[in-house]
Scaffold this active site. Sequence first.
Site, PDB file in Angstrom:
ATOM      1  N   HIS A   1      40.939  65.826  23.480  1.00  0.00           N
ATOM      2  CA  HIS A   1      40.423  66.158  24.807  1.00  0.00           C
ATOM      3  C   HIS A   1      41.386  65.591  25.846  1.00  0.00           C
ATOM      4  O   HIS A   1      42.429  65.008  25.501  1.00  0.00           O
ATOM      5  CB  HIS A   1      38.997  65.636  24.998  1.00  0.00           C
ATOM      6  CG  HIS A   1      38.823  64.187  24.643  1.00  0.00           C
ATOM      7  ND1 HIS A   1      39.399  63.159  25.370  1.00  0.00           N
ATOM      8  CD2 HIS A   1      38.148  63.583  23.632  1.00  0.00           C
ATOM      9  CE1 HIS A   1      39.066  61.997  24.844  1.00  0.00           C
ATOM     10  NE2 HIS A   1      38.321  62.214  23.776  1.00  0.00           N
TER      11      HIS A   1
ATOM     12  N   GLY B   1      41.300  63.037  27.629  1.00  0.00           N
ATOM     13  CA  GLY B   1      41.562  61.609  27.492  1.00  0.00           C
ATOM     14  C   GLY B   1      42.726  61.338  26.559  1.00  0.00           C
ATOM     15  O   GLY B   1      43.606  60.520  26.868  1.00  0.00           O
ATOM     16  N   HIS B   2      42.742  62.014  25.417  1.00  0.00           N
ATOM     17  CA  HIS B   2      43.880  61.861  24.499  1.00  0.00           C
ATOM     18  C   HIS B   2      45.179  62.313  25.153  1.00  0.00           C
ATOM     19  O   HIS B   2      46.225  61.655  25.022  1.00  0.00           O
ATOM     20  CB  HIS B   2      43.659  62.699  23.234  1.00  0.00           C
ATOM     21  CG  HIS B   2      42.509  62.272  22.396  1.00  0.00           C
ATOM     22  ND1 HIS B   2      41.398  63.063  22.197  1.00  0.00           N
ATOM     23  CD2 HIS B   2      42.282  61.126  21.695  1.00  0.00           C
ATOM     24  CE1 HIS B   2      40.546  62.446  21.398  1.00  0.00           C
ATOM     25  NE2 HIS B   2      41.058  61.261  21.089  1.00  0.00           N
TER      26      HIS B   2
ATOM     27  N   ASP C   1      37.034  52.658  23.995  1.00  0.00           N
ATOM     28  CA  ASP C   1      36.759  51.882  22.793  1.00  0.00           C
ATOM     29  C   ASP C   1      37.240  50.439  23.043  1.00  0.00           C
ATOM     30  O   ASP C   1      38.222  49.983  22.454  1.00  0.00           O
ATOM     31  CB  ASP C   1      37.465  52.507  21.597  1.00  0.00           C
ATOM     32  CG  ASP C   1      36.944  53.897  21.293  1.00  0.00           C
ATOM     33  OD1 ASP C   1      35.804  54.007  20.830  1.00  0.00           O
ATOM     34  OD2 ASP C   1      37.674  54.872  21.558  1.00  0.00           O
TER      35      ASP C   1
ATOM     36  N   GLN D   1      37.410  47.932  20.117  1.00  0.00           N
ATOM     37  CA  GLN D   1      38.519  48.337  19.249  1.00  0.00           C
ATOM     38  C   GLN D   1      39.862  47.935  19.844  1.00  0.00           C
ATOM     39  O   GLN D   1      40.746  47.436  19.136  1.00  0.00           O
ATOM     40  CB  GLN D   1      38.481  49.847  19.034  1.00  0.00           C
ATOM     41  CG  GLN D   1      39.684  50.393  18.278  1.00  0.00           C
ATOM     42  CD  GLN D   1      39.596  51.895  18.103  1.00  0.00           C
ATOM     43  OE1 GLN D   1      38.887  52.371  17.230  1.00  0.00           O
ATOM     44  NE2 GLN D   1      40.311  52.647  18.933  1.00  0.00           N
TER      45      GLN D   1
ATOM     46  N   VAL E   1      39.059  58.135  30.677  1.00  0.00           N
ATOM     47  CA  VAL E   1      39.058  59.436  31.339  1.00  0.00           C
ATOM     48  C   VAL E   1      37.646  59.999  31.228  1.00  0.00           C
ATOM     49  O   VAL E   1      37.056  60.027  30.146  1.00  0.00           O
ATOM     50  CB  VAL E   1      40.086  60.392  30.713  1.00  0.00           C
ATOM     51  CG1 VAL E   1      40.029  61.759  31.380  1.00  0.00           C
ATOM     52  CG2 VAL E   1      41.494  59.808  30.838  1.00  0.00           C
TER      53      VAL E   1
ATOM     54  N   MET F   1      34.925  60.789  28.181  1.00  0.00           N
ATOM     55  CA  MET F   1      35.323  61.829  27.237  1.00  0.00           C
ATOM     56  C   MET F   1      35.359  61.268  25.824  1.00  0.00           C
ATOM     57  O   MET F   1      35.849  60.167  25.585  1.00  0.00           O
ATOM     58  CB  MET F   1      36.677  62.404  27.624  1.00  0.00           C
ATOM     59  CG  MET F   1      36.642  63.247  28.874  1.00  0.00           C
ATOM     60  SD  MET F   1      38.205  64.103  29.163  1.00  0.00           S
ATOM     61  CE  MET F   1      37.736  65.085  30.602  1.00  0.00           C
ATOM     62  N   SER F   2      34.848  62.044  24.879  1.00  0.00           N
ATOM     63  CA  SER F   2      34.799  61.647  23.478  1.00  0.00           C
ATOM     64  C   SER F   2      34.735  62.895  22.616  1.00  0.00           C
ATOM     65  O   SER F   2      34.094  63.886  22.996  1.00  0.00           O
ATOM     66  CB  SER F   2      33.565  60.775  23.215  1.00  0.00           C
ATOM     67  OG  SER F   2      33.362  60.588  21.828  1.00  0.00           O
TER      68      SER F   2
END
Length: 281
Positions: free
Chosen positions: A34, A36-37, A152, A155, A178, A186-187
């Site tokens: 998405h 975000g990535h 995350d 993480q 994001v 976003m996920s």
Amino acid sequence: MLLVKTAAELTAQISELKKNGKTIGFVPTMGYLHTGHLSLVEQAKKACDSVVVSIFVNPKQFGPQEDYAKYPRDLTRDQELLSAARPDILFAPAADEVYLPDSAVRQLRADEKLSAVACGVSRPGHFDGVVTVVARLFDLVRPDKAFFGRKDYQQLRIVQKMTELEKYPVEIIACPIVREPDGLAMSSRNKYLSPEQRRRAPALQLSLKLGAELLRQGKSLAEVKLAVWHTLQAAPETLVNYIEILRRDDLSALREYLPEQTVILAAVYLGNTRLIDNIEV
């Protein structure tokens, strides 16, 4: 963008980049990408000569009752999205390429203190799987910088600690969350939400904003956690997994709010979908 599916081919490509003096930025993902990535890829391209993106749904970080089998996978879709972001290499291996059957892959343990709260309580062993796969990918990609999102949050801190303890020469770059226009982080798992659940999902971020404001007003940690819990539980189909108010750097417990040193972490189940979010205060 070169698609690479084997560890041997990746090693050859990385060796060539290193030989030519290229700095390598690395964006590890589990796919179903998405915006975000893609923002992580954008950050990596600004900071490094070459960028490697990995897509690997890591079986070691899923518990027996979790969603490994149904986790969304669509390599063709992901390649199309990445074509605009233009990383140099997309590494999309099968599990036996990452965890080679004829070699011993180090099984790492996540830092006990960092993993003893929040997601670590309800997902035992999850972060051991995370640090094991990140270390393995670092061994293969040999990056100079690796880019992780702040959504995350736990993480991120655990990966930073693992990188320090294992003495990897990798700089961990923490990138902003994001969000969708309505505030939902976003996920990849957002695709599980029904239209009605998706409409309710921004309540998670709104509740964290409420908690942050109450902390700034001088409310106690207990009062803030209770207010956030009540706000979330009031939403239909919502079950609170946890709400934690912790010190940002080491996720240790706080006795009182420390401005610019505090993070509120929360996870909820909306129907069967687990959502996480956080806010730094």
